[in-house]
Design a protein around this motif. Structure first.
Motif, PDB file in Angstrom:
ATOM      1  N   MET A 244      86.422   1.474  72.586  1.00 25.19           N
ATOM      2  CA  MET A 244      87.815   1.674  72.120  1.00 25.19           C
ATOM      3  C   MET A 244      87.994   3.064  71.504  1.00 25.19           C
ATOM      4  O   MET A 244      87.188   3.470  70.674  1.00 25.19           O
ATOM      5  N   LYS A 245      89.049   3.732  71.925  1.00 26.66           N
ATOM      6  CA  LYS A 245      89.278   5.108  71.441  1.00 26.66           C
ATOM      7  C   LYS A 245      89.619   5.104  69.952  1.00 26.66           C
ATOM      8  O   LYS A 245      90.388   4.272  69.481  1.00 26.66           O
ATOM      9  N   THR A 246      89.021   6.021  69.233  1.00 30.50           N
ATOM     10  CA  THR A 246      89.355   6.174  67.815  1.00 30.50           C
ATOM     11  C   THR A 246      89.804   7.609  67.542  1.00 30.50           C
ATOM     12  O   THR A 246      89.582   8.502  68.360  1.00 30.50           O
ATOM     13  N   TYR A 247      90.416   7.783  66.366  1.00 33.55           N
ATOM     14  CA  TYR A 247      90.974   9.083  66.003  1.00 33.55           C
ATOM     15  C   TYR A 247      90.484   9.499  64.628  1.00 33.55           C
ATOM     16  O   TYR A 247      90.253   8.651  63.762  1.00 33.55           O
ATOM     17  N   SER A 248      90.346  10.797  64.427  1.00 36.41           N
ATOM     18  CA  SER A 248      89.944  11.308  63.113  1.00 36.41           C
ATOM     19  C   SER A 248      91.169  11.379  62.206  1.00 36.41           C
ATOM     20  O   SER A 248      92.313  11.316  62.671  1.00 36.41           O
ATOM     21  N   ILE A 249      90.913  11.547  60.920  1.00 41.89           N
ATOM     22  CA  ILE A 249      92.012  11.591  59.944  1.00 41.89           C
ATOM     23  C   ILE A 249      92.990  12.724  60.248  1.00 41.89           C
ATOM     24  O   ILE A 249      94.204  12.552  60.104  1.00 41.89           O
ATOM     25  N   SER A 250      92.473  13.880  60.705  1.00 40.32           N
ATOM     26  CA  SER A 250      93.392  15.000  60.955  1.00 40.32           C
ATOM     27  C   SER A 250      94.192  14.799  62.235  1.00 40.32           C
ATOM     28  O   SER A 250      95.332  15.249  62.334  1.00 40.32           O
ATOM     29  N   GLU A 251      93.605  14.094  63.200  1.00 35.10           N
ATOM     30  CA  GLU A 251      94.373  13.765  64.411  1.00 35.10           C
ATOM     31  C   GLU A 251      95.537  12.842  64.074  1.00 35.10           C
ATOM     32  O   GLU A 251      96.665  13.028  64.551  1.00 35.10           O
ATOM     33  N   VAL A 252      95.251  11.834  63.246  1.00 37.23           N
ATOM     34  CA  VAL A 252      96.287  10.879  62.851  1.00 37.23           C
ATOM     35  C   VAL A 252      97.362  11.575  62.018  1.00 37.23           C
ATOM     36  O   VAL A 252      98.563  11.355  62.214  1.00 37.23           O
ATOM     37  N   ALA A 253      96.905  12.431  61.097  1.00 33.83           N
ATOM     38  CA  ALA A 253      97.841  13.171  60.255  1.00 33.83           C
ATOM     39  C   ALA A 253      98.817  13.958  61.122  1.00 33.83           C
ATOM     40  O   ALA A 253     100.028  13.924  60.906  1.00 33.83           O
TER      41      ALA A 253
END
Lengths: 137, 137
Positions: free
Chosen positions: A1-10
């Motif tokens: 499952m694809k996940t995202y880093s905090i800065s990507e989400v921000a």
DNA sequence: TTCATTTCTAGAGTTAACTCGAAGTCTATA
DNA sequence: TATAGACTTCGAGTTAACTCTAGAAATGAA
């Protein structure tokens, strides 16, 4: 499952990583998983949950109240009624906010007209002593 | 000419006397007259001006920017263009706020429906694995 | 006249929501 | 291997908009 880093989400949510960590600190993100090293891993569903949080913020709900809702979510079906009531209450609040904002808009539009006519005649005096007919108020 | 005390005005505008004094301190009320003893005397026209200030606040304008507008008002016709531009800008801002708030409303309504159906079936699971048709998203 | 109420100013305190700095760890590239 | 960049926590700093306190003065009713 694809996940995202905090800065990507921000970036995606037009927030800063600081803000997301602050939300986490305030208990709005108990569902975010971490790597063994402690780095946050955001899933698509986490981003969806953050969008709900942003929606509630947009209604003027304080972060502490949003936390109550998040806690209810963790508690499962026994809190369905509270959550329903909360969204119904929010709906009423947004309705009155829309009403208020529409009134504000009318006044702003009136002022646009007021200054347009004043500019056209070169002076605000045009609006003194009934020198001009006022179309609305 | 009839005048009003600070607490009368506060009551009428749903503010506190503290807040009105704070506005005065910030330069939003250079037009308020005083008695020989220094007590503020509010005229009808002052209350109207305060309503404009409240309107600008309702658009999210910070007090320092509202002060600029108040200063322009004192400067007379030479600032008509700035004032017109300011209200046109506010109009655009309120338009986007209305758009945003309408989107928020749609999401809130969706959540009301979500929790209504969950309550009806007794569990949130109804919304997992396409157990129910989603009318909008 | 005495007591409650209201007003004033200056300045301190509060609150929410960030916003950042410091110090440390981890990973990927030159 | 070093060095840049992203991540972590903890706790301090910032900002806007109030919100209140203290102390003084005036006003109005009993």
């Amino acid at each position: 499952m694809k996940t995202y880093s905090i800065s990507e989400v921000a970036k995606e949510l037009n927030l800063t990583a600081y803000t997301l960590r602050y939300y986490d600190k305030e208990g709005l993100m108990p569902f975010i998983e971490r790597t063994a090293r402690g780095t946050r891993l955001f899933k698509e569903s986490d981003i969806d949950a953050l969008k709900i949080i942003e929606c509630l913020k947009a209604t003027g709900m304080p972060i502490k109240e949003i936390k109550n809702f998040i806690d209810w979510c963790s508690e499962g079906d026994s809190t369905l009624q509270q959550r329903f009531d909360m969204f119904m209450e929010r709906k009423a609040i947004v309705e009155s906010q829309l009403e208020e904002l529409n009134k504000t808009m009318e006044l702003i539009k009136h002022k646009c007209w007021y200054y347009k006519t004043a500019l056209d005649s070169g002076t605000e005096d045009i609006h003194k002593n009934n020198k001009i007919e006022i179309p609305f108020n």
